[in-house]
Design an enzyme around this catalytic site. Structure first.
Site, short mmCIF file in Angstrom:
data_model
loop_
_atom_site.label_atom_id
_atom_site.label_comp_id
_atom_site.label_asym_id
_atom_site.label_seq_id
_atom_site.Cartn_x
_atom_site.Cartn_y
_atom_site.Cartn_z
CG ASN A 210 -0.19 -0.07 2.50
OD1 ASN A 210 0.54 0.86 2.83
ND2 ASN A 210 -0.32 -1.16 3.24
N PRO A 305 -2.90 -11.94 10.61
CG PRO A 305 -0.96 -12.32 11.82
CD PRO A 305 -1.56 -12.47 10.46
CE LYS A 337 -10.77 0.39 10.70
NZ LYS A 337 -10.10 1.19 9.71
CE LYS A 341 -8.42 -2.93 14.15
NZ LYS A 341 -7.38 -3.64 13.40
O1 PMT Z 1 3.10 6.13 6.40
P1 PMT Z 1 2.50 7.46 5.95
O2 PMT Z 1 2.62 7.65 4.46
O3 PMT Z 1 3.02 8.61 6.74
O4 PMT Z 1 0.92 7.38 6.25
C1 PMT Z 1 0.48 7.24 7.55
C2 PMT Z 1 -0.74 6.32 7.65
C3 PMT Z 1 -1.88 6.90 6.85
C4 PMT Z 1 -0.40 4.92 7.11
C5 PMT Z 1 -1.08 6.20 9.18
O5 PMT Z 1 -1.34 7.48 9.67
C6 PMT Z 1 -2.31 5.32 9.42
O6 PMT Z 1 -3.43 5.76 9.43
N1 PMT Z 1 -2.11 3.99 9.64
C7 PMT Z 1 -3.19 3.02 9.78
C8 PMT Z 1 -3.73 2.67 8.42
C9 PMT Z 1 -5.03 1.87 8.41
O7 PMT Z 1 -5.90 2.10 7.67
O8 PMT Z 1 -5.13 0.99 9.29
P2 PMT Z 1 -6.39 -0.05 9.37
O9 PMT Z 1 -7.67 0.68 9.44
O10 PMT Z 1 -6.21 -1.08 8.34
O11 PMT Z 1 -6.08 -0.69 10.77
C10 PMT Z 1 -6.47 -0.09 12.01
C11 PMT Z 1 -5.36 -0.29 13.02
O12 PMT Z 1 -5.10 -1.69 13.19
C12 PMT Z 1 -4.04 0.35 12.64
O13 PMT Z 1 -3.49 0.86 13.82
C13 PMT Z 1 -3.21 -0.81 12.10
O14 PMT Z 1 -1.81 -0.61 12.33
C14 PMT Z 1 -3.73 -1.97 12.92
N2 PMT Z 1 -3.69 -3.26 12.19
C15 PMT Z 1 -4.43 -3.44 11.07
C16 PMT Z 1 -4.42 -4.66 10.42
C17 PMT Z 1 -3.62 -5.71 10.95
N3 PMT Z 1 -3.57 -6.89 10.35
N4 PMT Z 1 -2.89 -5.49 12.05
C18 PMT Z 1 -2.91 -4.30 12.69
O15 PMT Z 1 -2.22 -4.11 13.70
#
Ligand code: PMT
Length: 405
Positions: A210, A305, A337, A341
């Site tokens: 991504n 996971p 979330k 979570k």
């Molecule tokens: O890296 P940059 O270009 O500076 O951009 C920053 C960012 C946009 C990536 C960052 O600010 C951000 O928002 N990161 C989370 C991205 C996201 O959409 O996460 P998610 O909605 O898929 O997941 C929610 C949370 O669960 C996040 O904290 C993620 O790290 C965590 N997660 C998700 C999936 C997974 N399998 N394991 C996780 O720990």
């Protein structure tokens, strides 16, 4: 009490159009209670007069290395000892090059060498100059020595171009300074952070990933380190230098990130998941490059996971902070979330149009926890990371009051 009361700030001004902003910077530092002494390079005096800075700071401006009126000809040593912080704004390409190579050919560069006060630099120059390999090499050298780079910001430039190279606005610079002068918010704490994307291999040359650049997570790791914590950063593949003082472990896939987090989580007080982790990976990684023989190709994906949920479910879970990128219904989806979570705080990045949180220099965050919602408005990721560090620290200390000895 004023935020910078009792702090001695040496403001260095070098030659550049942005020097006009240094007058406002000087005035605003003083309004916050700082004692300011100004040192100007000869080039700076072509852009703004020493008299302006003298009137604003209430003290003579220093610019001569061998000024006759300076005590024992040791002006630079006295100023170097006096300063709590050295702030150079604007910092020209030439001054940055001199500092990177330890040159001391004027009063300002000599003071920097003679002082052990932390140095903050706000570069200002044409965007092509900023991106030049020699300039970036110099910046790397300074960052590796723990110098704080404030900006530059992106936008219209005095030269008529558009890009990265503008000096940060005075208020942004002051916010950085204030946050840096409040050390110890997380002193003695161990923090584990994930950052960047993950890479899920399809075959030896292709994969699913991504647009995360790691900038937000790396900025946060640096800010949390500045707040006195020990920081371990578990990073997916990015093109960033590990922040000063931060212990960085590089991984590639979500499974590797999960394994590394679980191997390190037991010693941490706070876990912050900034990484954009792939939710799915190919069921099988093919050993040889897939040939394009067929018209269509199906890829079977299996769930990865959920690292954040796994950490939050631990018996002795640390304080957990998640991130979320949302394009609509930000509060509703981010709250979901937070709840599913079972984490302590979620920071949602609204993504719309040009305002993508991914791979940009700036960002904004909506913070949601069980007590409500607040907003950190758009600014550079470095500054945002400092603000978020403060928010995390306050919430952590509220839920983990220090035990009386
Ligand atoms: O890296 P940059 O270009 O500076 O951009 C920053 C960012 C946009 C990536 C960052 O600010 C951000 O928002 N990161 C989370 C991205 C996201 O959409 O996460 P998610 O909605 O898929 O997941 C929610 C949370 O669960 C996040 O904290 C993620 O790290 C965590 N997660 C998700 C999936 C997974 N399998 N394991 C996780 O720990």
């Amino acid at each position: 009490m004023k935020e910078l009361a009792g702090k001695n700030i040496l403001l260095g001004i070098t030659g550049g159009v942005a020097a006009y902003k240094s007058a406002v910077l000087c005035r605003d530092l003083m309004r916050r209670g700082a004692e300011v002494r100004v040192v100007m390079t000869e080039a700076a005096t072509h852009f703004i007069t020493p008299l302006t800075l003298q009137a604003l700071s209430g003290h003579p401006v220093h610019s001569e290395l061998f000024a006759a009126e300076a005590g024992h000809g040791m002006d630079h040593i006295e100023l170097a000892r006096w300063a709590d912080r050295l702030l150079i704004a604007p910092a020209s390409a030439q001054t940055i090059a001199k500092l990177a190579h330890g040159e001391a050919d004027n009063l300002l560069t000599t003071i920097v060498l003679a002082s052990d006060a932390p140095l903050l630099i706000a570069p200002a120059m044409n965007n092509v100059m900023w991106e030049d390999a020699a300039m970036q090499g110099n910046v790397d050298l300074l960052l590796a020595r723990g110098v704080t780079m404030l900006g530059p910001a992106s936008g219209d430039q005095a030269c008529g171009e558009d890009g990265l190279g503008r000096m940060l606005e005075p208020l942004e610079i002051i916010e950085h300074l204030q946050l840096q002068l409040q050390p110890g918010l997380l002193a003695g704490k161990n923090i584990l952070i994930t950052a960047g994307p993950t890479w899920e291999a399809i075959d030896p040359v292709r994969g699913l990933s991504n647009r995360s650049s790691g900038k937000m997570g790396y900025a946060l790791a640096g800010a949390i380190y500045d707040a006195g914590a020990s920081v371990r950063l578990i990073s997916g593949p990015v093109h960033l230098r590990s922040p000063h003082g931060v212990d960085c472990i590089n991984i590639t896939s979500a499974q590797e990130m999960a394994d590394t987090v679980m191997a390190n989580v037991s010693i941490c007080d706070i876990f912050v998941a900034v990484a954009a982790v792939a939710d799915y990976r190919p069921a099988n990684c093919v050993k040889q490059k897939i040939k394009k023989n067929a018209e269509t190709l199906s890829l079977e994906l299996v769930r990865n996971p959920d690292i954040l949920a796994m950490v939050a479910a631990l018996e002795n879970a640390p304080f957990t902070v998640g991130f979320a990128v949302e394009t609509e219904n930000i509060i509703e989806y981010a709250t979901q979330k937070l709840t599913t979570k079972r984490i302590d705080l979620i920071a949602a990045n609204p993504v719309s149009g040009d305002n993508s949180a991914f791979d940009s220099e700036s960002n904004e965050l909506t913070l949601i926890d069980r007590n409500g919602i607040s907003h950190l408005s758009r600014c550079s990721k470095t500054l945002l990371a400092q603000k978020l560090t403060k928010e995390i620290a306050h919430r952590y200390h509220e839920t983990h009051p220090a035990k009386d000895s």
